[in-house]
Write an enzyme that holds these catalytic residues in place. Structure first.
Site: not given
Ligand code: G6P
Length: 619
Positions: A2, A27, A80, A106-107, A492, A496, A499, A515, A614
């Protein structure tokens, strides 16, 4: 997670708070709210579920209906959801039953259920399902008439993490705050006539437009912010005099620069971000890692390298580990920070822990970093956000110079992480004498060419992957294959896609397909193979044939010079030739574009995908 913003100043608080929330919305964006003292000292509270625009609308509506939201001290929050659905009653700020305390948080309060039962037993009536409301109610029940004293008495009862902004009903000039584990920062607005206001925020992004000097609260610190200055204290009541961190840049408002989405803009910014990141590392006479050199002192003493991160940062770590082992022969592994912290890893000074994070605030990555330090490992941070917790606590950092990344799905931060890890592995191999001068020269030159090749890869792949996206956008399930470094790139690529487009995407080391997962492949199931490593191309090709034989719609990202480019896939994208070890970097680019176009065709909320954030500051 948050976002928190607080303001005590001379100007109208509402626009300042809304502007701060705008910068923090990445956030969390499922609901938002603000609370401020009106000119008569009464509290105005406005909250709305949904994005910030909904809160702006609600505020206007309520003001039209007579709400006095003209005041100069207040708090804002963008949420969030962790405890309780993203509804208006669960949105922050939360007010205690009698309105004594108003809190943004936040937390996560881990013992909130126990505390809630206890407070309900005393007749407290809760208005939300959140863990945060417990804090407001607990403060009210503990109130001594002095908010700081009350915080000192009540906070030790909380288990878990918090960054708190607090308003007290009879003190309309002050924003109180406290921190444990979740980041919390403050700044002053200085004018020629002295301090004209103070700000509180969970993230420097909301403070840097006002000041380059940012004060970071440490765990167990409290603060009181007023228009004319701010004071900080320890839990024992002693005053703490914090030193500001001085940031090198002013942050201006994020701007889409003519693009429809930040993600698309950030994809295109990658060649420049790579150039910026690599420039200080690739010196005229060879590689030099700046602060990072300190972590490589006594290079022969390094017997294990661990790459720690979450999400895409973990995927960058997979590439780092594969490369490190290849170039230096040192046993290397990438670990998910969230899993690593739950084990009892045995590390020592012979272990180099490379902690990777864009935000520098990911709670699990920060916890992993602390464990690595406690265990005596050497720690090296690869961090994008200057002054963040991970950058601060790593001690020695190689910065990624991706610049501000706004889209939740990372693109340019991930690419720059890879580039730093390439440089790191190569430099260590050089220092230890694991790589000969010929290889070093060739690889360093390939690194220098990487930004230009990234630009070429973006240019040549867009049309092709847009067509692929048109074919795949309706798919329910997709599979991504690759071996070795190609598998890292596939992992990755799958992340993507899921997500931002909500298409189920799973990455498999190509050899593992048979497998179990191969049974899921039906006629028409999209299977995308990354096949850029000459050493394993023949084997990957066989695995692609196996998928093809079961009717998969096969797509392949390959590279110039791969002998098995005549792959079973009819849809093939050939990346510009680069050093084989660098192809993971180039393969990421069409994969990002593919995900982007699938999501765009499905009209998804690309920059703020559902349920994601994020910066993940909860465990
Ligand atoms: C979230 C973001 C990702 C990111 C991950 C780790 O899930 O959406 O894009 O890779 O956190 O975040 P960081 O800031 O530690 O790279």
């Amino acid at each position: 997670m948050c976002g928190i913003i607080g303001y005590a100043g001379r100007d109208e608080a509402a626009p300042v708070l809304l502007d701060g929330l705008e910068r923090l919305e990445y956030r969390g964006y499922d609901s938002a709210g603000l609370a401020l003292f009106d000119r008569g000292g009464a509290l105005a509270l406005v909250r709305a579920s949904g994005k910030l625009a909904a809160l702006r609308g609600r505020l206007l509506e309520e003001m039209e209906q007579g709400l006095d939201a003209h005041g100069t001290v207040g708090l804002g929050h963008t949420r969030w959801a962790t405890h309780g659905a993203p509804t208006e009653p669960n949105a922050h700020p939360h007010r205690s039953m009698r309105g004594t305390y108003t809190v943004v948080h936040n937390g996560i309060i881990e013992n909130y259920a126990v505390l809630r039962r206890e407070l309900e037993g005393k007749g407290v009536v809760f208005a939300s399902e959140t863990d945060t409301e417990v804090i407001a109610q607990l403060l009210e029940q503990t109130d001594t008439g002095s908010p700081l004293e009350t915080l000192r008495k009540a906070l030790p009862r909380l288990e878990g993490s918090y960054a708190l902004g607090v308003l007290y009903h009879t003190d309309p000039e002050t924003v109180y705050c406290a921190r444990r584990q979740s980041p919390l920062l403050a700044a002053k607005i200085e004018t020629d006539e002295g301090t004209a206001g103070t700000l509180l925020a969970s993230d420097a992004a909301a403070l840097l437009p006002y000041s380059r000097e940012v004060y970071r609260l440490e765990d167990g610190e409290l603060g009181a912010l007023r228009a004319d200055g701010m004071r900080f204290y320890g839990m024992d009541g002693t005053e703490h005099f914090l030193q500001p961190m001085v940031f090198s840049r002013h942050v201006t408002a994020a701007d889409k620069g003519g693009y429809v989405h930040f993600m698309r803009k950030e994809i295109d910014e990658q060649p420049e971000a790579l150039r910026r990141t690599l420039a200080p590392l690739l010196q005229k006479d060879g590689l030099f890692l700046g602060q990072g050199e300190a972590a490589l002192r006594d290079p022969d003493g390094i017997r294990r390298v661990l790459f720690l991160g979450c999400g895409s940062a973990y995927h960058a770590g997979l590439v780092g580990a594969a490369l490190m082992e290849k170039l230096t022969g040192i046993p290397s592994a990438a670990e998910l920070a969230s899993e690593f912290r739950g084990r009892k890893p045995r590390l020592d000074r012979h272990c180099l822990a490379v902690v990777i994070s864009q935000s520098g605030e990911t709670a699990d990555t920060l916890a992993a970093l602390r464990i690595a330090k406690e265990q005596g490992a050497r720690v090296l941070g690869v961090v994008n956000v200057e002054g963040s917790s991970i950058a601060q606590e790593s001690g020695c950092v190689i910065p990624t110079q991706a610049g501000l990344e706004v889209a939740v799905a990372t693109t340019k931060a991930y690419s720059t992480q890879l580039s730093v890890l390439y440089a790191l592995a190569t430099r260590l191999a050089e220092l230890r004498g694991d790589a000969g001068p010929g290889f070093l020269r060739e690889f360093t030159q390939a690194l220098r060419r990487l930004p230009g090749q990234a630009a070429a890869a973006l240019h040549t792949s867009e049309g092709t992957v847009r067509d692929w996206a048109a074919e795949c956008q309706q798919a329910q399930h997709t599979y991504f294959l690759g071996r070795q470094l190609d598998y890292c790139a596939a992992a990755e690529a799958a992340l993507k896609l899921k997500e931002i487009s909500y298409i189920h995407a799973e990455a498999y080391p190509a050899g593992e397909l048979k497998h179990g997962t191969i049974s899921l492949i039906e006629p028409g199931t999209p299977v995308l193979a990354v096949c850029c490593q000459p050493e394993v191309a023949a084997k990957t090709r066989s695995n692609m044939e196996e998928a093809h034989a079961r009717g998969a719609a096969l797509y392949c990202i390959t590279a110039e010079g791969i002998p098995h480019a005549a792959l079973a896939a009819e849809r093939r994208l050939v990346l510009p030739g680069t050093h084989a070890l660098l192809t993971a970097s180039l393969a990421a680019l069409p994969a990002q574009l593919f995900a982007y176009h699938c999501a765009a065709l499905k009209k998804c909320d690309i920059d703020q995908p559902r349920s994601l954030a994020k910066s993940v500051t909860v465990e």
